[in-house]
Design a protein around this motif. Structure first.
Motif, short mmCIF file in Angstrom:
data_model
loop_
_atom_site.label_atom_id
_atom_site.label_comp_id
_atom_site.label_asym_id
_atom_site.label_seq_id
_atom_site.Cartn_x
_atom_site.Cartn_y
_atom_site.Cartn_z
N TYR A 29 0.92 -1.43 0.37
CA TYR A 29 -0.09 0.17 0.09
C TYR A 29 1.16 1.03 -0.08
N SER A 34 -0.59 7.21 -4.70
CA SER A 34 -1.60 7.71 -4.04
C SER A 34 -2.92 7.11 -2.73
N LYS A 35 -2.58 6.64 -2.08
CA LYS A 35 -3.20 6.42 -0.97
C LYS A 35 -2.21 6.88 -0.17
N SER A 36 -3.20 7.65 0.68
CA SER A 36 -2.72 8.03 2.03
C SER A 36 -2.21 7.28 3.41
N THR A 38 -3.24 7.35 6.03
CA THR A 38 -4.57 7.01 7.15
C THR A 38 -5.43 6.66 7.00
N GLU A 39 -6.01 6.26 5.21
CA GLU A 39 -5.93 5.45 4.30
C GLU A 39 -5.79 3.76 4.27
N ILE A 40 -4.17 4.17 4.26
CA ILE A 40 -3.70 2.76 4.47
C ILE A 40 -3.83 1.56 5.83
N THR A 41 -4.14 2.87 7.09
CA THR A 41 -4.14 2.92 7.76
C THR A 41 -5.90 2.03 8.59
N PHE A 42 -6.60 2.03 8.08
CA PHE A 42 -7.83 1.59 7.92
C PHE A 42 -8.43 0.72 6.64
N LEU A 43 -7.96 0.51 5.79
CA LEU A 43 -7.44 -0.76 5.34
C LEU A 43 -6.91 -1.68 6.21
N ASP A 48 -6.45 3.76 14.57
CA ASP A 48 -5.72 5.10 14.05
C ASP A 48 -4.26 4.62 13.83
N THR A 49 -3.99 5.62 13.13
CA THR A 49 -2.31 6.01 12.57
C THR A 49 -1.63 5.87 13.00
#
Length: 79
Positions: A29, A34-36, A38-43, A48-49
């Motif tokens: 990831y 293109s993935k932040s 934060t987005e990776i955290t939830f994926l 939380d980050t």
């Protein structure tokens, strides 16, 4: 207590394998700009980050931002 010892060993093996796979997935990831974080955290199922960052640093020795900033793709095949 041999059964209990074996149970603990198997559970530890399973936990280590899950952590290894999560680390590999996290690196994939992070290689996608293109993935932040934060987005990776939830994926990856973290809530939380800061928790994700601590886990990633435990897996790789670097924070997600450090991984992206420099050693990133060059170290993606290790570990």
């Amino acid at each position: 207590m041999p059964f209990y010892d074996e149970y603990i060993r198997i559970e530890n093996d399973m936990w280590n394998e899950c952590a290894r796979l999560s680390g590999e997935e996290a690196r994939r990831y992070l290689d996608d700009p293109s993935k932040s974080v934060t987005e990776i955290t939830f994926l990856l199922g973290f809530t939380d980050t800061s928790t994700f960052t601590r886990a990633f640093k435990r897996w790789t020795g670097r924070t997600p931002n450090e991984y992206r900033a420099g050693a990133g793709t060059a170290g993606a095949g290790t570990g």
